[in-house]
Scaffold this active site. Sequence first.
Site, PDB file in Angstrom:
ATOM      1  N   ARG A   1      -9.905   0.642   4.068  1.00 19.36           N
ATOM      2  CA  ARG A   1     -11.317   0.920   4.339  1.00 19.36           C
ATOM      3  C   ARG A   1     -12.148   0.883   3.063  1.00 19.36           C
ATOM      4  O   ARG A   1     -13.347   0.614   3.099  1.00 19.36           O
ATOM      5  CB  ARG A   1     -11.455   2.254   5.082  1.00 19.36           C
ATOM      6  CG  ARG A   1     -10.990   3.452   4.333  1.00 19.36           C
ATOM      7  CD  ARG A   1     -10.724   4.634   5.229  1.00 19.36           C
ATOM      8  NE  ARG A   1      -9.456   4.514   5.946  1.00 19.36           N
ATOM      9  CZ  ARG A   1      -9.000   5.426   6.800  1.00 19.36           C
ATOM     10  NH1 ARG A   1      -9.712   6.522   7.061  1.00 19.36           N
ATOM     11  NH2 ARG A   1      -7.842   5.257   7.392  1.00 19.36           N
TER      12      ARG A   1
ATOM     13  N   GLU B   1      -6.316   2.644   1.792  1.00 18.40           N
ATOM     14  CA  GLU B   1      -6.998   1.750   0.848  1.00 18.40           C
ATOM     15  C   GLU B   1      -7.819   0.672   1.555  1.00 18.40           C
ATOM     16  O   GLU B   1      -8.799   0.170   1.008  1.00 18.40           O
ATOM     17  CB  GLU B   1      -5.971   1.091  -0.087  1.00 18.40           C
ATOM     18  CG  GLU B   1      -5.230  -0.134   0.469  1.00 18.40           C
ATOM     19  CD  GLU B   1      -4.392   0.142   1.715  1.00 18.40           C
ATOM     20  OE1 GLU B   1      -4.007   1.306   1.912  1.00 18.40           O
ATOM     21  OE2 GLU B   1      -4.143  -0.798   2.499  1.00 18.40           O
TER      22      GLU B   1
ATOM     23  N   LYS C   1      -9.518  -7.688   5.672  1.00 18.26           N
ATOM     24  CA  LYS C   1      -8.710  -6.878   4.742  1.00 18.26           C
ATOM     25  C   LYS C   1      -7.603  -7.757   4.178  1.00 18.26           C
ATOM     26  O   LYS C   1      -6.807  -8.320   4.926  1.00 18.26           O
ATOM     27  CB  LYS C   1      -8.124  -5.673   5.479  1.00 18.26           C
ATOM     28  CG  LYS C   1      -7.106  -4.867   4.643  1.00 18.26           C
ATOM     29  CD  LYS C   1      -6.615  -3.621   5.375  1.00 18.26           C
ATOM     30  CE  LYS C   1      -5.478  -2.935   4.628  1.00 18.26           C
ATOM     31  NZ  LYS C   1      -4.961  -1.736   5.319  1.00 18.26           N
TER      32      LYS C   1
ATOM     33  N   ASP D   1      -3.299   5.807   0.367  1.00 18.37           N
ATOM     34  CA  ASP D   1      -2.742   4.867   1.346  1.00 18.37           C
ATOM     35  C   ASP D   1      -3.813   4.399   2.343  1.00 18.37           C
ATOM     36  O   ASP D   1      -3.596   3.457   3.096  1.00 18.37           O
ATOM     37  CB  ASP D   1      -1.568   5.529   2.094  1.00 18.37           C
ATOM     38  CG  ASP D   1      -0.701   4.508   2.821  1.00 18.37           C
ATOM     39  OD1 ASP D   1      -0.899   3.294   2.584  1.00 18.37           O
ATOM     40  OD2 ASP D   1       0.153   4.921   3.622  1.00 18.37           O
TER      41      ASP D   1
ATOM     42  N   ASP E   1       1.018  -3.274   0.400  1.00 13.11           N
ATOM     43  CA  ASP E   1       0.534  -1.893   0.468  1.00 13.11           C
ATOM     44  C   ASP E   1       1.706  -0.923   0.287  1.00 13.11           C
ATOM     45  O   ASP E   1       2.458  -0.661   1.221  1.00 13.11           O
ATOM     46  CB  ASP E   1      -0.145  -1.680   1.841  1.00 13.11           C
ATOM     47  CG  ASP E   1      -0.748  -0.284   1.970  1.00 13.11           C
ATOM     48  OD1 ASP E   1      -0.790   0.446   0.958  1.00 13.11           O
ATOM     49  OD2 ASP E   1      -1.201   0.059   3.091  1.00 13.11           O
TER      50      ASP E   1
ATOM     51  N   LYS F   1       3.870   5.480   0.600  1.00 13.25           N
ATOM     52  CA  LYS F   1       4.205   5.419   2.029  1.00 13.25           C
ATOM     53  C   LYS F   1       5.532   6.090   2.313  1.00 13.25           C
ATOM     54  O   LYS F   1       6.507   5.880   1.601  1.00 13.25           O
ATOM     55  CB  LYS F   1       4.314   3.958   2.463  1.00 13.25           C
ATOM     56  CG  LYS F   1       3.062   3.480   3.083  1.00 13.25           C
ATOM     57  CD  LYS F   1       3.206   2.146   3.752  1.00 13.25           C
ATOM     58  CE  LYS F   1       1.829   1.595   4.003  1.00 13.25           C
ATOM     59  NZ  LYS F   1       0.955   2.517   4.739  1.00 13.25           N
TER      60      LYS F   1
ATOM     61  N   ASP G   1      -0.274  -6.898   5.227  1.00 10.61           N
ATOM     62  CA  ASP G   1      -1.507  -6.116   5.184  1.00 10.61           C
ATOM     63  C   ASP G   1      -2.730  -6.953   4.783  1.00 10.61           C
ATOM     64  O   ASP G   1      -3.818  -6.416   4.597  1.00 10.61           O
ATOM     65  CB  ASP G   1      -1.319  -4.921   4.234  1.00 10.61           C
ATOM     66  CG  ASP G   1      -2.064  -3.691   4.690  1.00 10.61           C
ATOM     67  OD1 ASP G   1      -2.470  -3.641   5.873  1.00 10.61           O
ATOM     68  OD2 ASP G   1      -2.276  -2.780   3.860  1.00 10.61           O
TER      69      ASP G   1
HETATM   70  N1  BES Z   1      -1.852  -0.799   6.013  1.00  8.55           N
HETATM   71  C1  BES Z   1      -1.848   0.511   6.539  1.00  8.55           C
HETATM   72  C2  BES Z   1      -1.951   0.544   8.061  1.00  8.55           C
HETATM   73  C3  BES Z   1      -0.796  -0.047   8.824  1.00  8.55           C
HETATM   74  C4  BES Z   1       0.235   0.751   9.233  1.00  8.55           C
HETATM   75  C5  BES Z   1      -0.799  -1.379   9.172  1.00  8.55           C
HETATM   76  C6  BES Z   1       1.287   0.217   9.959  1.00  8.55           C
HETATM   77  C7  BES Z   1       0.237  -1.914   9.898  1.00  8.55           C
HETATM   78  C8  BES Z   1       1.277  -1.126  10.304  1.00  8.55           C
HETATM   79  C9  BES Z   1      -3.006   1.317   5.984  1.00  8.55           C
HETATM   80  O1  BES Z   1      -3.400   0.989   4.712  1.00  8.55           O
HETATM   81  C10 BES Z   1      -2.578   2.753   5.975  1.00  8.55           C
HETATM   82  O2  BES Z   1      -1.661   3.055   5.278  1.00  8.55           O
HETATM   83  N2  BES Z   1      -3.249   3.588   6.764  1.00  8.55           N
HETATM   84  C11 BES Z   1      -2.903   4.967   6.874  1.00  8.55           C
HETATM   85  C12 BES Z   1      -4.183   5.765   6.787  1.00  8.55           C
HETATM   86  C13 BES Z   1      -3.963   7.245   6.613  1.00  8.55           C
HETATM   87  C14 BES Z   1      -3.378   7.518   5.248  1.00  8.55           C
HETATM   88  C15 BES Z   1      -5.264   7.959   6.788  1.00  8.55           C
HETATM   89  C16 BES Z   1      -2.222   5.181   8.221  1.00  8.55           C
HETATM   90  O3  BES Z   1      -2.613   4.600   9.204  1.00  8.55           O
HETATM   91  O4  BES Z   1      -1.258   5.951   8.238  1.00  8.55           O
HETATM   92 ZN    ZN Z   2      -3.067  -1.022   4.181  1.00  6.42          ZN
HETATM   93 ZN    ZN Z   3      -2.300   1.911   3.180  1.00  6.18          ZN
END
Ligand code: BES
Ligand code: ZN
Ligand code: ZN
Length: 495
Positions: free
Chosen positions: A347, A345, A260, A343, A265, A272, A284
Site C-alpha cells: 500500500r 509495504e 504493485k 510487511d 516480499d 514474514k 508480489d
Molecule cells: N504481499 C503480501 C500479501 C500477500 C499475502 C499476497 C499472501 C499473496 C499471498 C503483503 O505485502 C502483506 O504482507 N500483507 C500483510 C499486511 C498486514 C501486515 C497488515 C498481510 O496480508 O498479512
Molecule cells: Zn507484498
Molecule cells: Zn508484505
Amino acid sequence: MSSTLASAPVKISAATSADVIALAYANDGQDAFVLKSPGNLIKDIEKHFEINLLDELSFFSPKGKVGEIFEIPVSAKNSQTDRIYLTAIGDGATSSHRLAAAAVARKVRGKAVSVYTACAINKDDIKAHAISLTMGAYQWSLKSERPAGIPEFLVACDDKELIDAAQIVSKAIARARDLVHTPSNIKNPEWMASKAQEFAKSTGLKVKVLAGKELKEFGGLSAVGNSSPKPGPRFIEVTYTPKKMNKSAPALAHVVLVGKGITFDTGGVSLKRPYDLMIGMKSDMAGAAAVLATLTALEELQPLVRVTALMMCAENAISASAQRPSDVIQQYGGTTVEVIDTDAEGRLVLADGLAYADINLDPDYLVDIATLTGSATLSLGRQFAAMYTRDDALADVFIKAGTDSGDRVWRMPLVDDYKDALQSEIADLTHTAVKGGYSAGSVMAALFLERFSGNRRWLHLDIAGSGRSEVDAGENPKGGTGFGVRLLTQWIMTL
Ligand code: BES
Ligand code: ZN
Ligand code: ZN
C-alpha cells in the site's frame, strides 16, 4: 512457454489436417448427451472416419463432468488425424467452455501436436475457449530438459478477427505469467524496467523510468525499495496512445492503471511468519505484470482510449537500510504516514502511484491492482479478486467484464466505520490498523489507498488470491496466473 492459436475454416478438410480433433458434448437434460460443433462437422467427421460418435460416447458411459475427455483412436485415408477428443462442456455455460478448453490443452501440453477444436458455437464461447486453450497449455520452467514441443490450436471459426484478438490476449497473459514465474534473483526492479522497454520496443508504447534521486518525492517507493540498495526501486510509466487519433472526436478518456511491483516480499523488518509464506512472494509483482501485459495487448488492439500504466517496483528486503516499524514517511504529494508493519509495504508503493496519477495525469479512471493482503484470499479464495470502489456504475461494469472475460471480481465494502483505526498520533495516518480491532485486513488496505485517490473514479483490485495459483490445475499453472490481463483488456475495450 505459450502455444499458438489460429482460426481454421469450419470444414472437414481443415479438421482432418490436424493430429487431433476436439469436439464438445453437452449435457442437455437428464443424461442426454448431445454433440455440439459448428456447421455440419459432426456429420462430416462421422462419414469421414466411418464412426458413430454418440455410440462411441455411450460406450464410455459419460458422467458429463465439465472437462471429462474421451479419446477415440481413428484413422482414414488422406487424413492426418489419429485421435478425436470428445470433451464435456456440461451445461454449455461460457465458464464451462473455459474449463473444458483448459482440459483439452492439458492433454497436449508440452507436445508438438496440432489440435483442431470445434467445441464452441457462439462468438463469446469461441473466444473464451480459445484463450483458455492457451492458458491450459502454458508452461514455464528453467529445467535443462525442454518439453518436446508446443501444441498448435486451430480453432474452428470463420471469424479470423475474433481469433486474432484471442491470440493477442493469450500472448499478453503468457507475458504476465512469464514475469511472475521468473525467480527474484533474476528479476529486480531494474529488470522489470528493462522488460517494459523490451516489450515497448518497435511499438507505439512509451516508457519512462525513474530511479535513484529522481524518486525523492516517492516516499513510499523509496522507504520500501531502499532496503535493497542494488539496484533500488523503479517507477515505471508506460503510455499507450492510439495510432488513429480522431481529431474531430471528443477528447479520449484517460485510464491510469497502477500495479504493485514488489519483486520479492520478505516482509522487511516485520519478517514474514511462518517463513513458508515467503516462497510465493516472488509473485508480489503480479499487479505490475498485469498492467504492463495489458498495455502490450492494447497496443495491438488499438482501442480509442489513452491508457497509462504505473508499475511501482521495489524489493521489500531485510537489511540495514530497511525501514523500521514506527518510521514516519512522506508519500508522493506530501501525506505523512506512520509505518506500523513493514510487511504492509504494497500500500505504501501504491499510495505514491495513486497520488502521482491524481496530481499529474488527470485520469478519468484510476484503477490499481495488487497482491495486497492475505485477507483477500481468506475471504474469496483464488477464483475471485476483491474489488473496492465507491462508484456503483463502475463496479457493475467491472463485475460484467469479470464474468465475460473469466477474471472474476467480487465487490467488497469500504466500511467508513473502520476508518478511525488508521488514525495516527504523529502523522496524517497509519498504514495498518492500530486500534479498533476490526480485522478486515483487505478492507483496511483499501481504506488506506482511498486516501490517495483524490476525487477520481477509483477502483482497487486485491489479487492476492487470484494472482497466484498454488496448484497446477484448470486454466492455471502453479505460480503466476496472469489475472487482470483478461479483465482490464475486456473493460478497456468496451469503454
Ligand atoms: N504481499 C503480501 C500479501 C500477500 C499475502 C499476497 C499472501 C499473496 C499471498 C503483503 O505485502 C502483506 O504482507 N500483507 C500483510 C499486511 C498486514 C501486515 C497488515 C498481510 O496480508 O498479512
Ligand atoms: Zn507484498
Ligand atoms: Zn508484505
